[in-house]
Design a protein around this motif. Structure first.
Motif, PDB file in Angstrom:
ATOM      1  N   ALA A  46       0.580  -1.322   0.103  1.00  0.00           N
ATOM      2  CA  ALA A  46      -0.379   0.502  -0.158  1.00  0.00           C
ATOM      3  C   ALA A  46       0.568   1.230   0.186  1.00  0.00           C
ATOM      4  CB  ALA A  46      -1.010   0.168   1.306  1.00  0.00           C
ATOM      5  N   LEU A  47       1.894   1.025   0.968  1.00  0.00           N
ATOM      6  CA  LEU A  47       3.012   2.171   0.979  1.00  0.00           C
ATOM      7  C   LEU A  47       3.237   2.841  -0.701  1.00  0.00           C
ATOM      8  CD1 LEU A  47       4.516   2.238   4.383  1.00  0.00           C
ATOM      9  CD2 LEU A  47       2.815   3.078   3.634  1.00  0.00           C
ATOM     10  N   TRP A  48       4.281   1.706  -1.143  1.00  0.00           N
ATOM     11  CA  TRP A  48       4.745   1.459  -2.736  1.00  0.00           C
ATOM     12  C   TRP A  48       3.310   1.764  -4.041  1.00  0.00           C
ATOM     13  CZ3 TRP A  48       9.341  -0.178  -4.304  1.00  0.00           C
ATOM     14  CH2 TRP A  48       9.812  -0.119  -5.485  1.00  0.00           C
ATOM     15  N   LYS A  49       2.008   1.304  -3.428  1.00  0.00           N
ATOM     16  CA  LYS A  49       1.485   1.857  -4.733  1.00  0.00           C
ATOM     17  C   LYS A  49       0.844   4.052  -3.856  1.00  0.00           C
ATOM     18  CE  LYS A  49      -1.606  -2.566  -4.706  1.00  0.00           C
ATOM     19  NZ  LYS A  49      -2.396  -2.760  -5.304  1.00  0.00           N
ATOM     20  N   MET A  50       0.728   4.086  -3.233  1.00  0.00           N
ATOM     21  CA  MET A  50       0.678   5.911  -2.784  1.00  0.00           C
ATOM     22  C   MET A  50       1.412   6.014  -3.207  1.00  0.00           C
ATOM     23  SD  MET A  50      -0.742   7.723   1.240  1.00  0.00           S
ATOM     24  CE  MET A  50       1.140   7.136   1.796  1.00  0.00           C
ATOM     25  N   LEU A  51       2.994   5.585  -3.330  1.00  0.00           N
ATOM     26  CA  LEU A  51       4.151   6.439  -3.481  1.00  0.00           C
ATOM     27  C   LEU A  51       4.001   6.661  -5.017  1.00  0.00           C
ATOM     28  CD1 LEU A  51       7.112   5.031  -1.572  1.00  0.00           C
ATOM     29  CD2 LEU A  51       6.330   7.885  -1.893  1.00  0.00           C
ATOM     30  N   THR A  52       3.885   5.622  -5.599  1.00  0.00           N
ATOM     31  CA  THR A  52       3.463   5.655  -6.824  1.00  0.00           C
ATOM     32  C   THR A  52       3.373   6.534  -7.972  1.00  0.00           C
ATOM     33  OG1 THR A  52       4.761   3.611  -6.843  1.00  0.00           O
ATOM     34  CG2 THR A  52       3.719   3.926  -9.178  1.00  0.00           C
ATOM     35  N   ASP A  53       1.250   6.258  -7.126  1.00  0.00           N
ATOM     36  CA  ASP A  53       0.301   7.122  -7.854  1.00  0.00           C
ATOM     37  C   ASP A  53       0.458   8.584  -7.407  1.00  0.00           C
ATOM     38  OD1 ASP A  53      -2.071   7.193  -8.960  1.00  0.00           O
ATOM     39  OD2 ASP A  53      -2.958   8.286  -6.713  1.00  0.00           O
ATOM     40  N   ASN A  54       1.538   9.426  -6.352  1.00  0.00           N
ATOM     41  CA  ASN A  54       1.803  10.663  -6.539  1.00  0.00           C
ATOM     42  C   ASN A  54       2.836  11.286  -6.672  1.00  0.00           C
ATOM     43  OD1 ASN A  54      -0.353  11.783  -4.315  1.00  0.00           O
ATOM     44  ND2 ASN A  54      -0.389   9.573  -3.208  1.00  0.00           N
ATOM     45  N   PHE A  55       4.313   9.724  -6.742  1.00  0.00           N
ATOM     46  CA  PHE A  55       5.346  10.411  -7.554  1.00  0.00           C
ATOM     47  C   PHE A  55       6.205   8.955  -8.171  1.00  0.00           C
ATOM     48  CE2 PHE A  55       4.937  11.953  -3.206  1.00  0.00           C
ATOM     49  CZ  PHE A  55       5.406  13.450  -2.859  1.00  0.00           C
ATOM     50  N   ASP A 114      10.444  10.069   3.295  1.00  0.00           N
ATOM     51  CA  ASP A 114       9.982   9.501   4.103  1.00  0.00           C
ATOM     52  C   ASP A 114       8.427   9.813   4.338  1.00  0.00           C
ATOM     53  OD1 ASP A 114      12.608   8.792   5.523  1.00  0.00           O
ATOM     54  OD2 ASP A 114      12.610  10.675   6.495  1.00  0.00           O
ATOM     55  N   ILE A 115       7.778   8.801   5.108  1.00  0.00           N
ATOM     56  CA  ILE A 115       6.259   8.842   4.869  1.00  0.00           C
ATOM     57  C   ILE A 115       5.955   8.291   6.602  1.00  0.00           C
ATOM     58  CG2 ILE A 115       4.367   7.593   4.901  1.00  0.00           C
ATOM     59  CD1 ILE A 115       5.947   6.104   2.498  1.00  0.00           C
ATOM     60  N   ASP A 116       5.643   9.668   7.162  1.00  0.00           N
ATOM     61  CA  ASP A 116       4.952   9.813   8.717  1.00  0.00           C
ATOM     62  C   ASP A 116       3.820   9.574   8.460  1.00  0.00           C
ATOM     63  OD1 ASP A 116       5.084  10.710  10.977  1.00  0.00           O
ATOM     64  OD2 ASP A 116       5.763  12.218  10.492  1.00  0.00           O
ATOM     65  N   ILE A 117       3.379   8.718   9.456  1.00  0.00           N
ATOM     66  CA  ILE A 117       1.864   8.342   9.764  1.00  0.00           C
ATOM     67  C   ILE A 117       1.474   7.903  11.402  1.00  0.00           C
ATOM     68  CG2 ILE A 117       0.186   6.192   9.234  1.00  0.00           C
ATOM     69  CD1 ILE A 117       1.644   5.208   7.676  1.00  0.00           C
ATOM     70  N   ASN A 118       0.709   9.312  11.356  1.00  0.00           N
ATOM     71  CA  ASN A 118       0.463   9.370  12.022  1.00  0.00           C
ATOM     72  C   ASN A 118      -1.339   8.454  12.968  1.00  0.00           C
ATOM     73  OD1 ASN A 118      -1.362  10.171  15.235  1.00  0.00           O
ATOM     74  ND2 ASN A 118      -0.146  12.400  14.921  1.00  0.00           N
ATOM     75  N   GLU A 168      -2.804   7.724  15.912  1.00  0.00           N
ATOM     76  CA  GLU A 168      -4.411   8.282  16.457  1.00  0.00           C
ATOM     77  C   GLU A 168      -5.386   8.385  15.904  1.00  0.00           C
ATOM     78  OE1 GLU A 168      -4.702   8.242  19.653  1.00  0.00           O
ATOM     79  OE2 GLU A 168      -3.127   6.514  19.833  1.00  0.00           O
ATOM     80  N   THR A 169      -4.383   9.903  14.619  1.00  0.00           N
ATOM     81  CA  THR A 169      -5.393  10.644  13.973  1.00  0.00           C
ATOM     82  C   THR A 169      -5.218  10.209  12.041  1.00  0.00           C
ATOM     83  OG1 THR A 169      -3.263  11.996  13.013  1.00  0.00           O
ATOM     84  CG2 THR A 169      -4.289  12.896  14.958  1.00  0.00           C
ATOM     85  N   GLY A 170      -4.708   9.655  11.654  1.00  0.00           N
ATOM     86  CA  GLY A 170      -4.906   8.292  10.378  1.00  0.00           C
ATOM     87  C   GLY A 170      -3.613   9.628   9.640  1.00  0.00           C
ATOM     88  N   LYS A 171      -3.045  10.863  10.251  1.00  0.00           N
ATOM     89  CA  LYS A 171      -2.540  11.613   8.725  1.00  0.00           C
ATOM     90  C   LYS A 171      -1.369  10.445   8.269  1.00  0.00           C
ATOM     91  CE  LYS A 171      -0.936  16.517   8.483  1.00  0.00           C
ATOM     92  NZ  LYS A 171      -0.788  17.636   9.307  1.00  0.00           N
ATOM     93  N   ILE A 172      -1.413  11.206   7.272  1.00  0.00           N
ATOM     94  CA  ILE A 172      -0.040  10.240   6.134  1.00  0.00           C
ATOM     95  C   ILE A 172       0.343  11.166   5.475  1.00  0.00           C
ATOM     96  CG2 ILE A 172       0.743   9.082   4.385  1.00  0.00           C
ATOM     97  CD1 ILE A 172      -2.212   7.309   4.247  1.00  0.00           C
ATOM     98  N   LYS A 173       1.798  11.666   6.513  1.00  0.00           N
ATOM     99  CA  LYS A 173       3.227  13.089   5.706  1.00  0.00           C
ATOM    100  C   LYS A 173       3.732  12.547   5.232  1.00  0.00           C
ATOM    101  CE  LYS A 173       5.777  16.434   6.864  1.00  0.00           C
ATOM    102  NZ  LYS A 173       6.691  17.510   8.385  1.00  0.00           N
ATOM    103  N   ILE A 174       4.044  13.015   3.987  1.00  0.00           N
ATOM    104  CA  ILE A 174       5.114  12.364   3.033  1.00  0.00           C
ATOM    105  C   ILE A 174       5.746  13.252   2.475  1.00  0.00           C
ATOM    106  CG2 ILE A 174       6.380  11.136   0.523  1.00  0.00           C
ATOM    107  CD1 ILE A 174       3.293  10.478   0.250  1.00  0.00           C
ATOM    108  N   GLU A 175       7.400  13.326   3.131  1.00  0.00           N
ATOM    109  CA  GLU A 175       8.110  14.107   2.793  1.00  0.00           C
ATOM    110  C   GLU A 175       9.428  13.349   1.396  1.00  0.00           C
ATOM    111  OE1 GLU A 175      12.437  15.975   4.889  1.00  0.00           O
ATOM    112  OE2 GLU A 175      10.173  16.673   5.811  1.00  0.00           O
ATOM    113  N   HIS A 176       9.125  14.550   0.241  1.00  0.00           N
ATOM    114  CA  HIS A 176       9.874  13.780  -0.764  1.00  0.00           C
ATOM    115  C   HIS A 176      10.730  14.240  -1.139  1.00  0.00           C
ATOM    116  CE1 HIS A 176       9.331  11.032  -4.447  1.00  0.00           C
ATOM    117  NE2 HIS A 176       9.192  12.224  -5.405  1.00  0.00           N
ATOM    118  N   ASN A 177      11.961  14.322  -1.444  1.00  0.00           N
ATOM    119  CA  ASN A 177      12.579  14.453  -2.184  1.00  0.00           C
ATOM    120  C   ASN A 177      12.810  13.565  -3.623  1.00  0.00           C
ATOM    121  OD1 ASN A 177      14.221  16.057   0.526  1.00  0.00           O
ATOM    122  ND2 ASN A 177      13.628  13.526   1.043  1.00  0.00           N
TER     123      ASN A 177
END
Length: 142
Positions: A93-102, A114-118, A120-129
């Motif tokens: 799922a992480l791979w699919k999300m990366l490929t779909d967005n980048f 880095d993919i940072d997932i909270n 508790e809140t379900g918030k997903i943050k991708i810091e892409h370089n």
């Protein structure tokens, strides 16, 4: 911008897995990725628990198996299968999300991040370089 079906499916799998991890006491998940020259990988998927333990999610690690073993009532063979399925589904799922967005993050000069997932809140943050080759051409005539 509307999400594609692939992105919705990937995010759904990630969020559903996070619900399970939340019952295990996981508070955050951090995954690192790197890719170039037509090859990419998601490495170091780390679960941080409310008791400050940090567990590696890779299905081949004993620490993740032991962590799931503490949380799930089942016979040992079923726990190994369950552990592998969780790790595989989450990583895919992480791979699919990366490929779909980048798209193409693993090609040519590639990218890392880095993919940072909270949990508790379900918030997903991708810091892409994104890496790229820069060419600066200078021409002089004498």
């Amino acid at each position: 911008m509307a999400k594609t079906k692939v992105e919705k499916d990937a995010v759904t799998v990630i969020k559903e897995t996070c619900k399970l991890f939340k019952t295990f006491g996981v508070t955050t998940i951090l995954a690192s990725y790197d890719g170039s020259e037509d090859s990419g990988s998601i490495d170091d998927i780390m679960l941080t628990c409310s008791d400050s333990r940090v567990i590696t999610i890779e299905e081949r690690t004993q620490s993740f198996y032991q962590f799931v073993n503490e949380k799930v009532d089942a016979v040992p063979a079923d726990k190994q299968i369950f552990t592998k399925k969780i790790a595989d589904a989450f990583k895919n799922a992480l791979w699919k999300m990366l490929t779909d967005n980048f798209d193409g993050w693993e090609n040519n000069d590639g990218a890392f991040g880095d993919i940072d997932i909270n949990v508790e809140t379900g918030k997903i943050k991708i810091e892409h370089n994104q890496r790229y080759t820069e060419i600066n051409t200078t021409s002089k005539e004498f």
